[in-house]
Design a protein around this motif. Structure first.
Motif, short mmCIF file in Angstrom:
data_model
loop_
_atom_site.label_atom_id
_atom_site.label_comp_id
_atom_site.label_asym_id
_atom_site.label_seq_id
_atom_site.Cartn_x
_atom_site.Cartn_y
_atom_site.Cartn_z
N LEU B 197 -63.46 27.03 9.00
CA LEU B 197 -62.05 27.85 9.51
C LEU B 197 -62.17 29.31 9.28
O LEU B 197 -61.51 30.03 10.26
N THR B 198 -62.88 29.88 8.21
CA THR B 198 -62.99 31.10 8.28
C THR B 198 -63.86 32.07 9.14
O THR B 198 -63.94 33.32 9.08
N ARG B 199 -64.78 30.97 9.58
CA ARG B 199 -65.74 31.69 10.49
C ARG B 199 -65.11 31.60 12.22
O ARG B 199 -65.98 32.11 13.19
N THR B 200 -63.92 30.97 12.25
CA THR B 200 -63.32 30.76 13.66
C THR B 200 -63.28 32.26 14.16
O THR B 200 -62.71 33.32 13.37
N PRO B 201 -63.29 32.60 15.43
CA PRO B 201 -62.54 33.87 15.97
C PRO B 201 -61.44 33.97 15.75
O PRO B 201 -60.61 32.94 15.72
N LEU B 202 -61.01 35.47 15.65
CA LEU B 202 -59.60 35.41 15.22
C LEU B 202 -58.86 35.01 16.59
O LEU B 202 -57.56 34.71 16.11
N PHE B 203 -59.03 34.97 17.67
CA PHE B 203 -58.38 34.21 18.74
C PHE B 203 -58.06 32.72 18.18
O PHE B 203 -56.74 32.61 18.53
N ALA B 269 -51.71 37.12 22.06
CA ALA B 269 -52.00 38.43 22.57
C ALA B 269 -52.74 39.29 21.55
O ALA B 269 -53.85 40.08 21.82
N PHE B 270 -52.20 39.28 20.21
CA PHE B 270 -53.01 39.76 19.25
C PHE B 270 -54.56 39.09 19.26
O PHE B 270 -55.34 40.00 18.74
N GLY B 271 -54.66 37.90 19.39
CA GLY B 271 -55.98 37.30 19.21
C GLY B 271 -56.58 37.88 20.40
O GLY B 271 -57.91 38.10 20.27
N VAL B 272 -56.43 37.87 21.54
CA VAL B 272 -57.07 38.45 22.71
C VAL B 272 -57.49 40.05 22.20
O VAL B 272 -58.84 40.23 22.40
N ILE B 273 -56.62 40.82 21.97
CA ILE B 273 -56.84 42.25 21.44
C ILE B 273 -57.96 42.06 20.40
O ILE B 273 -59.09 43.00 20.30
N SER B 274 -57.78 41.22 19.31
CA SER B 274 -58.84 41.17 18.48
C SER B 274 -60.38 40.68 18.65
O SER B 274 -61.14 40.79 18.07
N LEU B 291 -56.28 40.66 8.66
CA LEU B 291 -55.99 40.39 10.06
C LEU B 291 -55.48 38.93 10.08
O LEU B 291 -54.40 38.32 10.49
N ALA B 292 -56.26 37.97 9.49
CA ALA B 292 -56.01 36.30 9.35
C ALA B 292 -54.81 36.54 8.36
O ALA B 292 -53.89 35.65 8.90
#
Lengths: 357, 549, 184
Positions: B197-203, B269-274, B291-292
């Protein structure tokens, strides 16, 4: 603020009278206007105050304004910080030809804690200022006998002064420099009493009375409006607060307690009869007559008011005649129906009503 | 599938995908990519409709005492504008990006429940069409997008508009909950080997928590909706003060949904920006952990701030203090994100693609929206400015200057992946600058309008300076904004017809969607990649043993 | 990691829990504000309702046992227990129906006052959930009778039993708030 204190009365010109530049259909435009600093009603000229939050004319409004300045200052600092960091970063760290991979910095918990704690401290300061200002602006109400009961209707305002028994509509008179308690009620849906020059807005909610303290510190006419969407004519639910010296206010109050003399003259007498015959009295009250309706505004002293239709038009004989002929043209959707009167009938009723002072 | 390796594949655009040919393949599809495209295209169509409604409002307000439309028409139009943009445009747009990219970014072949995924989309479309059917069925809803009772009671709104509004939202709400569940289960069960889970992209991280907000906040709206429908259809008395009902219960329930809803609209939107900022800065995201964690904080806090929509309703001081505090508190995790994004750009090697331009403008405009939001948490300021144009400015800075700009960043970033073709950067930049100009020109002056005493939702206003001037400026720039959208449409059309072939990974992205072809095959991946860090493709390129953390 | 159908069902029930919580809160809010009009205590027959509640709660036990049997291979027993579950659920619904009929005869309707409004909305939505649960159980029973009760049915059984236990659990709260609170 550069617009502060600029009071333009001239803009009413195209609305006033018969020329309507923007309108195409049969009716004349609802005359949203600013006429009423004129001395048409034999009242003293009064300054029309700005409706800006920056033009604060009570201790309550000033307290809010000071908090707002504080907040704006904080916001400006934060905005400038963020914007300049972003702009600096995008200019300074643009990719240059032949540039290798940048250093992959995964983060720095200490630095990140710093930009968590600093905003938190700033917000804490704002929270303290907020709590302090709340107490100044609208402290909790323990006694519940208000100086004025404000009862919002779709789409007009009723004002009752329980101490003197005065009852009026759409124009709230207040004495200068007195700390008054207003009780907000609603007869139907949720409305909101907002006079930016005097301070906070408060909702008028059916079954849930609210209170508002106001201490006007400058005489003049203050415009406000219903601020909670309340149906079709939400936009034309204007508030007019007339702040007078204590003597003037007292004189006004006395005049409101007197029953106006029966209007004389052929037209006015015809108008008085028509008022009773043509169902007007089902909705309106005029003291000392058979008219006892409570659906619409009390008209006992309607001739005394500056505006009609909750600030929709100036109170002149001409405009009142038009209003009586067809209120739906001036304020579409309002609860007063068109009574299909002839122009001369409407004129007679208007003459009668204008004489009620 | 006959495709085996990118080398012998001739598929470079959606039109080449034989599985996607024909109307039937779209209507019956359970492929998350097709459903994602359906969501995005439908959302964009409703965006154009909502934009048209907005322009109608701006024409009406261009001059004081205008007679362009009647009060009744204006009230329907502003209600449908808000409802359309929130429920028919923003939410499905975000769902579209989510269902398209979540499986790709976690290395899955599809969503956990592909048929449920399709159901979610069709429920949305049905609800949306039903909402618009109201126009010909006796009048559109006209009580605002949060439709306060008792104005919505039968006695005050006798036309069927409110019934259509409530029923459509219930139908779409069911679809949203289904999609929310689907996204959570997908993230939890279908991640590629090695992707913890902690390797998933921030999106993914943001969408995951967002989905929890969806499934736990929509029932509050649904409860309120069935109550208003009971009142209207069965003469019940939930919100009828004349029978002892409460006028405030609706507001409490609506905002218990409505505030998490605001974060539902900004978290993706935060996810996309990240995703966009690190790729175009050639740098790893700065402070993944912060961020997470701040996302979790926002998700939790968003349930504890709803009263800040109701500060003028006469609450007790204790309640006011608590919610002023919580509303300020939620600004902190949001602020963290802005600083982390700046730190990601800091020291990077920034490429000014259109996507990056949108991401940059997002940071500045969202900051304005955030700061005006903080003003409302300072309760006495709220008492002056709530329900004024200051609020209108605030929500548009958050949702248009924030969310929509971020989604355009995402569009320019991912369009080549979805269609196989690049958007024109040249036209993209024109689109961007027109959009910045049009957006700020339309909405910045609205702060001032609110301060000058202009109430929101008024179909007309007094001819008093500075109202007329500010409204006129806003209206003129609204057309610039509309022009920007036309430029974008032109860009899309041009790209679909003769756009440059994108290739698998035109931007040098690091997440798994860039490991497959553009557009991806039906099964997404020939071979599910194994993951050893947060940036699998970076690790591959740099051959670092163990990879990035 | 949990099997995905069960996980989906649990998430759905979380969402449902919020929905019921808010309907129950609306009831409680009007109950405490003293606006209910005809009060629960003098309109409802608590003893009768308690009996029907027992039927609903026992149906949870039979369903749980059916699940246990199915897993240990006792298919015919499982079918029997499943049928018993459906019967008990039906008894509850019939009980609710007679209760409604009684109230309507007494002119306690949804539009009579706030008690009617909140009571019928809350218990009506619960009854609807019971009905949906019964439909699901009937499908399960049908599948079991046809005899395809292999792995998929067992999974569906588990997911549906989560739903059924949830609906029963909600009823316990509703019973406490609506029927018992009036006497406290």
């Amino acid at each position: 603020m550069y617009w502060e204190g600029r009071v333009l009365i001239s803009n009413n010109l195209q609305m006033h009278g018969k020329t309507c530049l923007v309108h195409n259909s049969t009716a004349c435009a609802p005359a949203l206007f600013d006429v009423l600093t004129e001395d048409t009603q034999g009242q003293p000229r009064m300054k029309l105050q700005d409706t800006s939050v920056f033009d604060a004319n009570s201790p309550q409004a000033r307290a809010i304004l000071h908090l707002f300045y504080f907040d704006l200052a904080i916001s400006a600092v934060i905005f400038l910080t963020v914007a300049s960091l972003v702009l600096y970063a995008v200019i300074r760290f643009r990719q240059r030809p032949g540039e290798g991979e940048p250093f992959q910095d995964p983060g720095n918990p200490k630095l990140e804690t710093l930009w968590t704690v600093i905003p938190a401290l700033i917000l804490l300061a704002l929270l303290v200022a907020t709590a302090y200002t709340m107490r100044v602006v609208n402290p909790p109400v323990i006694r519940s006998d208000p100086n004025v009961a404000v009862i919002a209707h779709q789409w007009w305002w009723e004002y009752r002064y329980p101490h003197s028994g005065v009852l009026t509509a759409n124009e709230l008179h207040m004495p200068l420099g007195k700390k008054w308690l207003l009780r907000l009620e609603s007869a139907d849906v949720i409305h909101d009493f907002w006079v930016p020059g005097l301070g906070a807005k408060v909702d008028a909610i059916p079954g849930h009375p609210n209170y508002l303290w106001l201490t006007p510190s400058k005489t003049g006419v203050y415009l406000g409006t219903c601020a909670e969407f309340c149906g079709e004519e939400h936009a034309l639910m204007g508030i007019r607060v007339i702040v007078q010296s204590s003597e003037e206010f007292e004189a006004w109050q006395q005049s409101q307690l007197r029953v106006p003399a029966k209007p004389t003259g052929v037209e006015a007498e015809r108008g008085a009869r028509l008022f009773e015959e043509r169902t007007c009295m089902n909705c309106h009250t005029i003291a000392d007559t058979k008219a006892r309706g409570t659906v619409g505004p009390d008209l006992t002293h309607v001739g005394d008011r500056q505006t009609l239709g909750s600030g929709a038009i100036p109170n002149t004989l001409d405009q009142l005649t038009k209003w009586i002929m067809d209120p739906q043209k001036i304020k579409p959707g309002c609860n007063m129906p068109s009574l299909k009167l002839t122009e001369s009938q409407a004129h007679d009723i208007a003459v009668y009503l204008e004489a009620l002072k | 599938m006959s495709e085996e390796s990118p080398a012998n594949r001739a598929i470079t655009s959606l039109a080449d995908m034989k599985e996607y040919r024909g109307m039937l393949s779209w209507i019956t599809s359970v492929d998350h990519k097709q459903i994602g495209i359906l969501y995005i295209v439908s959302a964009f169509v409703f965006f154009l409709v909502g934009l048209g409604l907005a322009l109608a409002m701006r024409i009406q307000l261009m001059v004081p005492v205008s007679h362009f439309m009647s009060p009744g028409a204006y009230n329907q139009i502003f209600t449908m504008h808000g409802t359309t943009m929130v429920f028919l445009m923003a939410m499905p747009l975000l769902f579209g990006f989510s269902v398209y990219f979540v499986p790709l970014m976690i290395g899955a072949r599809d969503m956990a429940f592909p048929r449920l995924n399709a159901l979610g989309y069709w429920l949305y479309l049905f609800g949306a069409l039903m909402m618009y059917f109201s126009f010909v069925a006796g009048g559109a809803p006209d009580a605002g997008w949060f439709s306060y009772a008792p104005l919505t009671e039968k006695g005050y709104s006798s036309s069927p508009g409110i019934d259509y509004w409530a029923l459509s939202l219930l139908v779409m709400g069911a679809g949203s909950v289904a999609t929310g569940i689907n996204l959570i289960v997908t993230v939890l069960t279908l991640r590629a080997p090695g992707m913890t889970l902690t390797r998933t992209p921030l999106f993914i991280w943001m969408i995951f928590f967002n989905a929890f907000l969806v499934i736990l906040s929509l029932p509050a709206l649904n409860a309120a909706l069935v109550m208003i429908l009971a009142d209207r259809q069965l003469n019940a008395h939930f919100f009828s003060p004349a029978h002892g009902g409460s006028a405030l219960l609706w507001q409490n329930y609506f905002w218990l949904f409505g505030h998490p809803e605001v974060y539902i609209l900004v978290l993706p939107a935060f996810g996309v920006i990240s995703e966009v900022i690190p790729v175009f800065s050639r740098k790893v995201i700065y402070g993944y952990g912060f961020l997470a964690a701040s996302t979790i904080a926002i998700a939790f806090l968003s349930y504890g701030v709803w009263i800040h929509h109701m500060f003028a309703t006469g609450m007790s001081y204790v309640i006011l203090y608590v919610f002023a505090g919580s509303s300020m508190l939620i600004a902190i995790p949001t602020g963290i994100k802005i600083f982390n994004w700046i730190a990601t750009m800091w020291g990077g090697s920034i490429r000014f693609t259109t996507a990056m331009l949108f991401a940059t403008a997002f940071q500045i405009q969202f900051t304005v929206g955030g700061l005006s939001g903080v003003a409302f948490a300072a309760i006495p300021i709220d008492w002056q400015l709530t329900d004024s144009y200051f609020v209108v400015a605030h929500i548009h800075y958050v949702l248009l200057g924030g969310t929509l700009f971020a989604m355009f960043a995402g569009t320019y970033y991912w369009f080549p992946k979805v269609t196989g073709r690049l958007l024109s950067e040249k036209i993209g930049k024109l689109h961007f600058w027109l959009m910045v100009l049009g957006f700020n020109g339309t909405f910045f002056g609205m702060h001032w309008l609110g301060i000058a005493g202009m109430p929101r939702r008024a179909y007309t206003y007094l001819d008093r300076p500075p109202l007329g001037t500010l409204h006129l400026i806003s209206s003129l720039f609204a057309f610039v904004l509309a022009l920007a959208i036309l430029v974008f449409l032109w860009n899309v059309a041009r790209s679909l017809l003769k756009g440059e072939v994108a290739g698998d990974n035109p931007w040098g992205g690091w997440t798994l969607e860039w490991a497959t072809t553009s557009p991806p095959p039906v099964e997404n991946f020939d071979r599910v990649p194994s993951v050893r860090g947060r940036r699998p493709l970076w690790d591959l390129a740099h051959k670092t043993e163990g990879g990035q953390p | 990691m949990m099997e995905r159908n069960k996980m989906g069902m649990i998430l759905f029930l979380l969402s449902e829990a919020v929905f019921f919580l808010l309907l129950i809160l609306a009831y409680a809010f009007y109950h405490t504000s003293g606006e209910l009009g005809t009060q629960a205590a003098n309109a409802l027959d608590v003893v009768k309702s308690a009996l029907f509640s027992v039927a609903l709660l026992s149906s949870s036990i039979t369903l749980w046992q059916a699940d246990v049997c199915l897993k240990s291979g006792g298919r015919s027993q499982a079918r029997l227990l499943l049928a018993a579950t459906i019967l008990l659920g039906l008894i509850f619904l019939i009980g609710q129906g007679t209760e409604y009929a009684h109230l309507l005869r007494e002119h306690v309707t949804i539009s009579r006052n706030l008690f009617g409004t909140t009571f019928f909305t809350l218990t009506g939505f619960h009854g609807l959930h019971v009905a949906v649960g019964l439909a699901l159980l009937l499908i399960l029973l049908g599948l079991a009778v046809i005899g395809t009760s292999r792995e998929p049915t067992s999974l569906a059984m588990e997911a549906i039993s989560f739903y059924w236990h949830f609906v029963d659990g909600v009823w316990v709260v509703i019973f406490a708030v609506v029927y018992l609170w009036g006497y406290v």
